[in-house]
Every structure is written in structure tokens, then in C-alpha cells.
Design a protein around this motif. Structure first.
Motif, PDB file in Angstrom:
ATOM      1  N   THR A  58      -6.366   1.451   9.791  1.00  0.00           N
ATOM      2  CA  THR A  58      -7.273   2.259   8.970  1.00  0.00           C
ATOM      3  C   THR A  58      -7.135   3.728   9.337  1.00  0.00           C
ATOM      4  O   THR A  58      -7.032   4.591   8.462  1.00  0.00           O
ATOM      5  N   ALA A  59      -7.102   4.036  10.628  1.00  0.00           N
ATOM      6  CA  ALA A  59      -6.962   5.429  11.075  1.00  0.00           C
ATOM      7  C   ALA A  59      -5.647   6.028  10.593  1.00  0.00           C
ATOM      8  O   ALA A  59      -5.605   7.180  10.153  1.00  0.00           O
ATOM      9  N   PHE A  60      -4.556   5.278  10.641  1.00  0.00           N
ATOM     10  CA  PHE A  60      -3.265   5.791  10.197  1.00  0.00           C
ATOM     11  C   PHE A  60      -3.300   6.150   8.714  1.00  0.00           C
ATOM     12  O   PHE A  60      -2.937   7.260   8.322  1.00  0.00           O
TER      13      PHE A  60
ATOM     14  N   LEU B  74      -2.057   9.718   6.764  1.00  0.00           N
ATOM     15  CA  LEU B  74      -1.561   9.859   5.389  1.00  0.00           C
ATOM     16  C   LEU B  74      -2.585  10.471   4.439  1.00  0.00           C
ATOM     17  O   LEU B  74      -2.232  10.896   3.352  1.00  0.00           O
ATOM     18  N   GLY B  75      -3.845  10.493   4.835  1.00  0.00           N
ATOM     19  CA  GLY B  75      -4.863  11.147   4.015  1.00  0.00           C
ATOM     20  C   GLY B  75      -5.303  10.362   2.795  1.00  0.00           C
ATOM     21  O   GLY B  75      -5.826  10.940   1.843  1.00  0.00           O
ATOM     22  N   LEU B  76      -5.127   9.037   2.812  1.00  0.00           N
ATOM     23  CA  LEU B  76      -5.570   8.245   1.670  1.00  0.00           C
ATOM     24  C   LEU B  76      -7.096   8.208   1.626  1.00  0.00           C
ATOM     25  O   LEU B  76      -7.765   8.186   2.656  1.00  0.00           O
ATOM     26  N   GLU B  77      -7.631   8.183   0.423  1.00  0.00           N
ATOM     27  CA  GLU B  77      -9.079   8.149   0.220  1.00  0.00           C
ATOM     28  C   GLU B  77      -9.582   6.720   0.392  1.00  0.00           C
ATOM     29  O   GLU B  77      -9.162   5.804  -0.320  1.00  0.00           O
ATOM     30  N   ARG B  78     -10.484   6.555   1.351  1.00  0.00           N
ATOM     31  CA  ARG B  78     -11.061   5.241   1.609  1.00  0.00           C
ATOM     32  C   ARG B  78     -12.145   4.957   0.574  1.00  0.00           C
ATOM     33  O   ARG B  78     -13.017   5.789   0.326  1.00  0.00           O
ATOM     34  N   LEU B  79     -12.075   3.771  -0.033  1.00  0.00           N
ATOM     35  CA  LEU B  79     -13.084   3.372  -1.002  1.00  0.00           C
ATOM     36  C   LEU B  79     -14.278   2.768  -0.259  1.00  0.00           C
ATOM     37  O   LEU B  79     -14.112   2.088   0.747  1.00  0.00           O
ATOM     38  N   GLN B  80     -15.452   2.993  -0.787  1.00  0.00           N
ATOM     39  CA  GLN B  80     -16.675   2.462  -0.182  1.00  0.00           C
ATOM     40  C   GLN B  80     -17.082   1.182  -0.897  1.00  0.00           C
ATOM     41  O   GLN B  80     -16.690   0.935  -2.023  1.00  0.00           O
ATOM     42  N   GLY B  81     -17.912   0.379  -0.232  1.00  0.00           N
ATOM     43  CA  GLY B  81     -18.445  -0.823  -0.859  1.00  0.00           C
ATOM     44  C   GLY B  81     -17.532  -2.024  -0.782  1.00  0.00           C
ATOM     45  O   GLY B  81     -17.506  -2.836  -1.685  1.00  0.00           O
ATOM     46  N   ASN B  82     -16.755  -2.150   0.295  1.00  0.00           N
ATOM     47  CA  ASN B  82     -15.857  -3.298   0.429  1.00  0.00           C
ATOM     48  C   ASN B  82     -16.631  -4.604   0.446  1.00  0.00           C
ATOM     49  O   ASN B  82     -17.782  -4.662   0.873  1.00  0.00           O
ATOM     50  N   ALA B  83     -15.975  -5.670   0.021  1.00  0.00           N
ATOM     51  CA  ALA B  83     -16.593  -6.987  -0.038  1.00  0.00           C
ATOM     52  C   ALA B  83     -16.825  -7.572   1.347  1.00  0.00           C
ATOM     53  O   ALA B  83     -17.631  -8.471   1.508  1.00  0.00           O
ATOM     54  N   SER B  84     -16.142  -7.049   2.351  1.00  0.00           N
ATOM     55  CA  SER B  84     -16.230  -7.586   3.705  1.00  0.00           C
ATOM     56  C   SER B  84     -15.939  -6.463   4.696  1.00  0.00           C
ATOM     57  O   SER B  84     -15.119  -5.579   4.406  1.00  0.00           O
ATOM     58  N   PRO B  85     -16.554  -6.503   5.872  1.00  0.00           N
ATOM     59  CA  PRO B  85     -16.222  -5.489   6.886  1.00  0.00           C
ATOM     60  C   PRO B  85     -14.806  -5.654   7.434  1.00  0.00           C
ATOM     61  O   PRO B  85     -14.296  -4.774   8.107  1.00  0.00           O
TER      62      PRO B  85
END
Length: 164
Positions: free
Chosen positions: A24-26, A31-42
Motif C-alpha cells: 500500500t505504501a509503495f 507511485l502516487g496512486l489515489e487510494r479509494l475510500q470505503g473498501n469492502a474489507s480492511p
């Protein structure tokens, strides 16, 4: 008979991860990808790649390799290999040619090893590195200095092309 449909984009690439936090950190910090919120699972992280097709955002999904309870879910000790032993050859993410130089400077500033490859037959340049689990990640762009012969220009209807 007409098929009645045509694939118009890649919806998702999903990677099983041994170390979800490092991966996730990489993808987020390097790479600067935008993390989406509201995942179905942690145990799943989604990153936006592009707008996608017909309302489905193109995403990269990272799954903890122990996630899953169905019959096709691998046990942790038999989970698929990552890196060179994986059936996944590499992931290619597109960006403008001018931004590849910024990516190279960023990798150098962060001490991240990379290599550059030129694919003259199709007019692309790739900047390759590896994520924390050894998967090859390419930042690919059209290189205006590598214009392929006219007979090799790809159209949206080109089938089964292979990269060099």
C-alpha cells in the motif's frame, strides 16, 4: 453471429500481497496512486488508475493473501508466488512521456532502482522498477522519438499484439 460486445478497457488488476502495508505504501507514496475510500474489507486496498469505461473506474486492488474463505482461496502457505516466480509478468501504468523524466528523478531521489527500455517497434518507452514484493511495475509512455513504421500503428481493432 456478431459477438455483440467489445472490451473497451481494463477494469481491475488485483494482486495478492504478503505485506499489504508495504505494498500500500509503495503504490500510494512512491507511485502516487489515489487510494479509494470505503473498501469492502480492511484486507483490501483499491487505487484509482483512470476513469475507466461506462462508470467503472479502472483500479489496482491489493488483497491480503490470506483473505478469502471460498474454495478457490489459497491457504497462506500455498498462496501464489510474487515476483519472478509469479505468472504475472508485469504491471504497466500509463503516463505522459514528459512525466517519465520526473518519475526517474523521483526514483533516484528515493534510492529506488529502475531501468529504462525502449520499444521502437511500437513507439513506447518504459521505466521499470519493482514493488516491495518483487512484482515488476512499468511506467509506460508513447515516446515521440521512437515513432514506429506506419504499418505498425495500432488501431482500436488490433488483436493479439505483443510487446517487446
Amino acid at each position: 453471429m456478431d459477438r455483440g460486445f467489445r472490451v473497451q478497457g481494463l477494469g481491475e488488476v488485483a494482486i495478492r500481497c504478503a505485506d499489504l502495508a508495504a505494498m500500500t505504501a509503495f503504490y500510494e507514496d512512491i507511485l502516487g496512486l489515489e487510494r479509494l475510500q470505503g473498501n469492502a474489507s480492511p484486507d483490501i486496498v483499491f487505487f484509482r488508475i483512470a476513469e475507466g469505461v461506462a462508470g467503472h473506474t479502472t483500479v489496482l486492488a491489493l488483497f491480503d493473501r490470506t483473505l478469502g474463505t471460498g474454495p478457490d482461496a489459497p491457504a497462506p502457505e500455498t498462496a501464489p508466488e510474487t515476483g519472478a516466480r509469479s505468472s504475472l509478468h508485469h504491471i504497466a501504468l500509463s503516463l505522459p512521456f514528459a512525466e517519465q523524466e520526473a518519475a526517474i528523478r523521483w526514483y533516484e531521489a528515493k534510492g529506488i532502482p529502475y531501468r529504462v527500455e525502449h520499444f521502437g517497434w511500437i513507439g513506447w518507452r518504459g521505466v521499470f522498477t519493482q514493488d516491495p514484493e518483487g512484482n515488476t511495475v512499468e511506467l509506460v509512455a508513447h515516446d515521440p522519438n521512437l515513432e514506429p513504421p506506419r504499418s505498425l500503428h495500432l488501431s482500436p481493432n488490433t488483436r493479439g499484439s505483443a510487446r517487446g
